[in-house]
Motif scaffolding. Structure first.
Motif, short mmCIF file in Angstrom:
data_model
loop_
_atom_site.label_atom_id
_atom_site.label_comp_id
_atom_site.label_asym_id
_atom_site.label_seq_id
_atom_site.Cartn_x
_atom_site.Cartn_y
_atom_site.Cartn_z
N ASP A 12 27.92 45.21 58.03
CA ASP A 12 28.68 45.39 56.73
C ASP A 12 29.85 46.47 56.98
OD1 ASP A 12 27.20 43.48 55.60
OD2 ASP A 12 25.73 44.71 54.43
N PRO A 13 29.41 47.57 57.46
CA PRO A 13 30.59 48.74 57.59
C PRO A 13 31.87 48.14 58.45
CG PRO A 13 28.32 49.50 57.97
CD PRO A 13 28.15 48.18 57.94
N LEU A 18 37.23 46.12 59.07
CA LEU A 18 38.00 45.10 59.37
C LEU A 18 39.09 44.61 58.30
CD1 LEU A 18 35.90 42.95 61.80
CD2 LEU A 18 37.76 44.58 62.56
N VAL A 19 38.48 44.60 57.07
CA VAL A 19 39.41 44.30 55.93
C VAL A 19 40.26 45.30 55.73
CG1 VAL A 19 39.21 43.85 53.43
CG2 VAL A 19 37.60 42.72 54.92
N GLU A 20 40.06 46.39 55.68
CA GLU A 20 40.92 47.72 55.68
C GLU A 20 41.93 47.77 56.85
OE1 GLU A 20 38.79 51.30 56.08
OE2 GLU A 20 37.71 51.09 54.19
N GLN A 21 41.72 47.24 57.79
CA GLN A 21 42.57 47.21 58.94
C GLN A 21 43.74 45.82 58.54
OE1 GLN A 21 42.84 50.02 60.91
NE2 GLN A 21 41.12 50.29 59.86
N ALA A 22 42.92 44.81 58.12
CA ALA A 22 43.90 43.77 57.83
C ALA A 22 44.66 44.13 56.82
CB ALA A 22 43.09 42.62 57.19
N ASP A 23 44.58 44.88 55.75
CA ASP A 23 45.34 45.14 54.60
C ASP A 23 46.25 46.16 55.15
OD1 ASP A 23 43.58 43.67 52.93
OD2 ASP A 23 42.59 45.63 52.27
N ALA A 24 45.98 46.87 56.19
CA ALA A 24 47.03 47.95 56.85
C ALA A 24 48.05 47.07 57.76
CB ALA A 24 46.28 49.10 57.30
N GLY A 25 47.91 45.80 57.87
CA GLY A 25 48.98 45.08 58.80
C GLY A 25 48.40 44.84 60.10
N MET A 26 47.05 45.01 60.40
CA MET A 26 46.63 44.63 61.79
C MET A 26 46.47 43.06 61.77
SD MET A 26 43.09 45.93 63.77
CE MET A 26 43.42 47.57 63.92
N GLY A 27 47.05 42.84 63.04
CA GLY A 27 46.72 41.18 63.34
C GLY A 27 45.40 40.83 63.53
N SER A 29 44.49 38.66 65.85
CA SER A 29 43.99 38.81 67.50
C SER A 29 43.35 40.16 67.53
CB SER A 29 45.20 38.27 68.15
OG SER A 29 44.83 38.41 69.66
N THR A 30 44.13 41.01 67.13
CA THR A 30 43.58 42.56 67.49
C THR A 30 42.14 42.66 66.91
OG1 THR A 30 45.90 43.22 67.46
CG2 THR A 30 44.40 44.98 67.43
N ARG A 31 42.26 42.47 65.49
CA ARG A 31 40.93 42.57 64.92
C ARG A 31 39.87 41.81 65.54
NH1 ARG A 31 43.81 40.67 60.38
NH2 ARG A 31 42.42 39.22 59.97
N ASN A 32 40.11 40.51 66.14
CA ASN A 32 39.16 39.84 66.92
C ASN A 32 38.80 40.50 68.43
OD1 ASN A 32 38.72 37.64 64.98
ND2 ASN A 32 40.17 36.56 65.93
N ASN A 33 39.61 41.30 68.77
CA ASN A 33 39.40 42.02 69.89
C ASN A 33 38.24 43.23 69.64
OD1 ASN A 33 40.96 40.49 71.61
ND2 ASN A 33 42.86 41.96 71.20
N TYR A 34 38.62 43.76 68.45
CA TYR A 34 37.52 44.85 68.32
C TYR A 34 36.22 43.96 67.94
CZ TYR A 34 40.58 48.50 67.43
OH TYR A 34 41.78 49.64 67.83
N ARG A 35 36.29 43.13 67.12
CA ARG A 35 34.86 42.39 67.13
C ARG A 35 34.07 41.85 68.39
NH1 ARG A 35 33.05 37.43 67.70
NH2 ARG A 35 31.66 36.46 66.65
N GLU A 36 34.90 41.52 69.13
CA GLU A 36 34.21 40.87 70.61
C GLU A 36 33.81 42.25 71.15
OE1 GLU A 36 37.54 38.77 72.74
OE2 GLU A 36 37.46 37.35 70.87
N SER A 37 34.44 43.21 71.21
CA SER A 37 33.86 44.51 71.99
C SER A 37 32.67 45.04 71.35
CB SER A 37 34.72 45.80 71.87
OG SER A 37 36.30 45.41 72.37
N LEU A 38 32.69 45.07 69.93
CA LEU A 38 31.37 45.22 69.44
C LEU A 38 30.10 44.22 69.64
CD1 LEU A 38 32.51 46.49 65.83
CD2 LEU A 38 31.20 47.94 67.36
N VAL A 39 30.48 42.87 69.72
CA VAL A 39 29.45 41.88 69.96
C VAL A 39 28.94 42.18 71.50
CG1 VAL A 39 29.12 39.46 70.22
CG2 VAL A 39 30.27 40.26 68.22
N CYS A 40 29.84 42.36 72.28
CA CYS A 40 29.39 42.54 73.73
C CYS A 40 28.40 43.68 73.81
CB CYS A 40 30.72 42.77 74.70
SG CYS A 40 31.73 41.00 74.82
N PHE A 41 29.02 45.03 73.09
CA PHE A 41 28.03 46.08 73.10
C PHE A 41 26.63 45.67 72.60
CE2 PHE A 41 26.56 50.21 71.23
CZ PHE A 41 26.31 50.78 72.22
N GLY A 42 26.58 45.12 71.41
CA GLY A 42 25.44 44.73 70.70
C GLY A 42 24.62 43.79 71.76
N ASN A 43 25.12 43.06 72.79
CA ASN A 43 24.28 42.17 73.47
C ASN A 43 23.85 42.93 74.51
OD1 ASN A 43 24.78 39.60 72.27
ND2 ASN A 43 26.71 39.24 73.21
#
Length: 230
Positions: A12-13, A18-27, A29-43
């Protein structure tokens, strides 16, 4: 997200961030890169038994197709001609860039590297910079010839990539013996081990490209002969 311990991590956090970054203009692709890093760390945490499950595995991916920042397209003819010209002349033009003195260090010796810098090289200044470089290097014709040779090689590389569709690694794998000139159509023989689909293929060469490659091979062969005689 203010996580203090591994077992405090939750999706949830991250979703809110990620929603805040999207509102700030982050693309997307960049948001997905952050997501993939977290998923890899969780794995990794789950695989090493630091956590029983990956808290980020269900994080939704952003739609990159609806938020594409860089639209890929083919070069226009004018853009391709500019690219080939810059590739051919850039190595020599670098020696013709103007010198800009720093106004804050006028009291220092002009030989001090901190007192000057090279002016940026633009396409409009390219021809002038080349002529200036020839004047600067007029006492060193061998170096001028070497720089011109490098430029012609770079331009030929780009032209070959564009007119054949070869990938960089595939082009790098080609040897002189793989350029076939028998018959009406010249072609390059790409070995299976160097092609992406591992099937191998014959790549047709346009007439002007085949001539340019022939001229380049002949020139390099003559250089080798001159060196051997020396």
């Amino acid at each position: 997200c203010r996580y203090s311990r591994l077992n405090k991590m939750a999706a949830d956090p991250v979703e809110r961030w990620l929603v805040e970054q999207a509102d700030a203009g982050m693309g997307a692709s960049t948001r997905n890169n952050y997501r993939e890093s977290l998923v890899c760390f969780g794995n990794w945490c789950r695989r090493t038994h630091r956590l029983t499950s990956n808290p980020f595995s269900d994080l939704p991916r952003a739609d990159q197709n609806s938020d594409r920042r860089h639209q890929r397209r083919a070069l226009t003819e004018a853009e391709l001609l500019r690219l080939l010209k810059v590739a051919r002349l850039r190595t020599l033009a670098e020696y013709g860039r103007e010198v800009i003195r720093s106004e804050t260090d006028l009291n220092r010796s002009p030989k001090n590297r901190k007192t000057w810098k090279r002016a940026p090289l633009t396409f409009e200044d390219l021809d002038v910079a080349v002529e200036r470089a020839r004047e600067v290097l007029k006492d060193n014709p061998e170096h001028v010839a070497e720089l011109e040779c490098i430029g012609r090689e770079r331009a030929l590389l780009y032209k070959t990539l564009v007119l054949t569709g070869l990938r960089k690694g595939e082009l790098a794998s080609l040897a002189v013996g793989q350029l076939e000139r028998v018959g009406d159509v010249a072609y390059a023989v790409l070995n299976p081990a160097h092609e992406k689909n591992r099937k191998g293929s014959n790549i047709p060469l346009r007439f002007d490209l085949a001539q340019a490659l022939d001229a380049w091979v002949a020139e390099r062969l003559e250089d080798v002969r001159i060196e051997a005689r020396r």
